[in-house]
Design a protein around this motif. Sequence first.
Motif, PDB file in Angstrom:
ATOM      1  N   CYS A 177      44.521  31.607  43.436  1.00 12.18           N
ATOM      2  CA  CYS A 177      44.803  32.015  44.573  1.00 12.18           C
ATOM      3  C   CYS A 177      44.245  31.437  45.738  1.00 12.18           C
ATOM      4  O   CYS A 177      43.138  31.069  45.193  1.00 12.18           O
ATOM      5  CB  CYS A 177      45.065  33.737  44.888  1.00 12.18           C
ATOM      6  SG  CYS A 177      43.802  34.856  45.438  1.00 12.18           S
ATOM      7  N   CYS A 196      39.747  36.272  47.504  1.00  6.43           N
ATOM      8  CA  CYS A 196      39.162  37.167  46.031  1.00  6.43           C
ATOM      9  C   CYS A 196      38.065  37.021  45.047  1.00  6.43           C
ATOM     10  O   CYS A 196      37.969  35.473  44.918  1.00  6.43           O
ATOM     11  CB  CYS A 196      40.269  36.995  45.788  1.00  6.43           C
ATOM     12  SG  CYS A 196      41.177  37.202  43.677  1.00  6.43           S
ATOM     13  N   CYS A 220      39.452  35.123  41.783  1.00 10.18           N
ATOM     14  CA  CYS A 220      39.618  33.959  41.760  1.00 10.18           C
ATOM     15  C   CYS A 220      38.871  32.340  41.793  1.00 10.18           C
ATOM     16  O   CYS A 220      38.192  31.206  40.969  1.00 10.18           O
ATOM     17  CB  CYS A 220      40.816  33.619  42.375  1.00 10.18           C
ATOM     18  SG  CYS A 220      42.819  34.285  41.903  1.00 10.18           S
ATOM     19  N   CYS A 253      42.993  37.905  39.064  1.00  6.98           N
ATOM     20  CA  CYS A 253      43.434  38.035  40.655  1.00  6.98           C
ATOM     21  C   CYS A 253      44.146  39.588  41.628  1.00  6.98           C
ATOM     22  O   CYS A 253      44.657  40.383  40.764  1.00  6.98           O
ATOM     23  CB  CYS A 253      44.883  37.161  40.761  1.00  6.98           C
ATOM     24  SG  CYS A 253      44.729  36.454  42.675  1.00  6.98           S
ATOM     25  N   PHE A 254      43.180  38.790  42.635  1.00  3.22           N
ATOM     26  CA  PHE A 254      43.042  40.971  43.052  1.00  3.22           C
ATOM     27  C   PHE A 254      44.783  40.749  44.242  1.00  3.22           C
ATOM     28  O   PHE A 254      45.553  41.558  44.266  1.00  3.22           O
ATOM     29  CB  PHE A 254      42.035  40.949  44.195  1.00  3.22           C
ATOM     30  CG  PHE A 254      40.780  41.349  43.243  1.00  3.22           C
ATOM     31  CD1 PHE A 254      41.029  42.333  43.294  1.00  3.22           C
ATOM     32  CD2 PHE A 254      39.696  41.195  43.270  1.00  3.22           C
ATOM     33  CE1 PHE A 254      40.013  43.559  42.836  1.00  3.22           C
ATOM     34  CE2 PHE A 254      39.189  41.791  42.520  1.00  3.22           C
ATOM     35  CZ  PHE A 254      38.904  42.907  42.024  1.00  3.22           C
ATOM     36  N   THR A 255      44.964  39.390  45.083  1.00  4.15           N
ATOM     37  CA  THR A 255      45.727  38.930  45.903  1.00  4.15           C
ATOM     38  C   THR A 255      47.051  39.505  45.819  1.00  4.15           C
ATOM     39  O   THR A 255      48.598  39.089  45.587  1.00  4.15           O
ATOM     40  CB  THR A 255      45.691  38.207  47.180  1.00  4.15           C
ATOM     41  OG1 THR A 255      46.029  36.696  46.163  1.00  4.15           O
ATOM     42  CG2 THR A 255      43.640  38.472  47.360  1.00  4.15           C
TER      43      THR A 255
HETATM   44 ZN   LIG Z   1      43.112  35.628  43.796  1.00  3.49          ZN
END
Ligand SMILES: [Zn+2]
Length: 370
Positions: free
Chosen positions: A94, A99, A102, A110-112
Amino acid sequence: MKAIAVYPSKREVEIVNHEEPKVARPNEVKLRMLEAGVCGTDKEICAFQYGTPPANFDYLVIGHESLGEVIEVGRAVTRVKVGDLVVPMVRRPCPHASCMACTSGHQDFCFTGDFQERGIKEMHGFMAEFVVDDEKYMNPVPKELRDVAVLVEPLTIAEKALTQVWQVQQRLPWSCAVEPGKAQAHCHRALVLGAGPVGLLGAMALVNNAFDTFVYSREAAPNPKSALLESIGAHYISSEKVAVEELSKVIGNIDLVYEATGASSLSFAVMNALGTNGIFVFTGVPGRKGPIEVDTDLLMRDLVLKNQVVFGTVNAGRDSFENSIRDVGIFAQRWPDAVRALITGRFPMEAHRDLLLGRPEGIKNVIKLG
Ligand SMILES: [Zn+2]
Ligand SMILES: [Zn+2]
């Protein structure tokens, strides 16, 4: 060039004339695509359940399980050279600096949710004659794995799961006594739910780690999948013969459940059979079919009183691809016939309709691209 694409707005799947990509940056490589595997994700995209075209396109070139040959490299490329066989990774990071996943090269965590995935989400995939991509997403494959390397991407699911199983289980005394000639899990029993490609590859990975491995599936035995599993030293259990409630009587303490069905009701029923200090891994993504009844008191009691862990896993990072390439090589040496039997057939691009929209026979169907 030709590519297989889905038009979500028109609800159509067809071969499109897609612009041939060019190496435009010094770190890019161009691949002549050799093969792409067809999986449940591709079929769900072709049933318009998800799948997002890139910006400015009304279609998405699909395909994420692939094998390509490097035919051109940018001047800064060092990881691969012309003539190499490679399996490209699927997910791209992302754009958010916040993040941690990433920005550290772990976009599979990935968090988002704003990642992109080739052939799935906002980036064209690999069912095309040519692909251009950054060298950092390339995983070189030894030439002798040419015939089986299309299995590398689907095996990464089990590889990532197993890495996490060992990490999580380090928290308790789970290590088997070292026995010469035996892999590290020789004192543990694993149950795989489902005998599709993900389940069969998972069973191979588990047997290769020396888990006493059982595969639970609907079809009565003997059948081609049960024969394949017996040939690698795993045991097939048909749900027609053994009810979920009987599983731990047949198997013993179930140390690991590897779910590869996407069926939530079966999975939560089997969770009741998970043993002491057991770990349960979800890999399937169920369709939303409405609520079912689950005995939550029983599940919660077991989680606490038996020190159990349940986790889900998706996508894969570089280490899982590298482990997968190593293990596909080991499987091909150890069980050449079984590995070959996983690949049901190789078909031209023109056969994509039957493979993607029909209910094709067999285990893993592969589309020849070049
Ligand atoms: Zn991410
Ligand atoms: Zn897949």
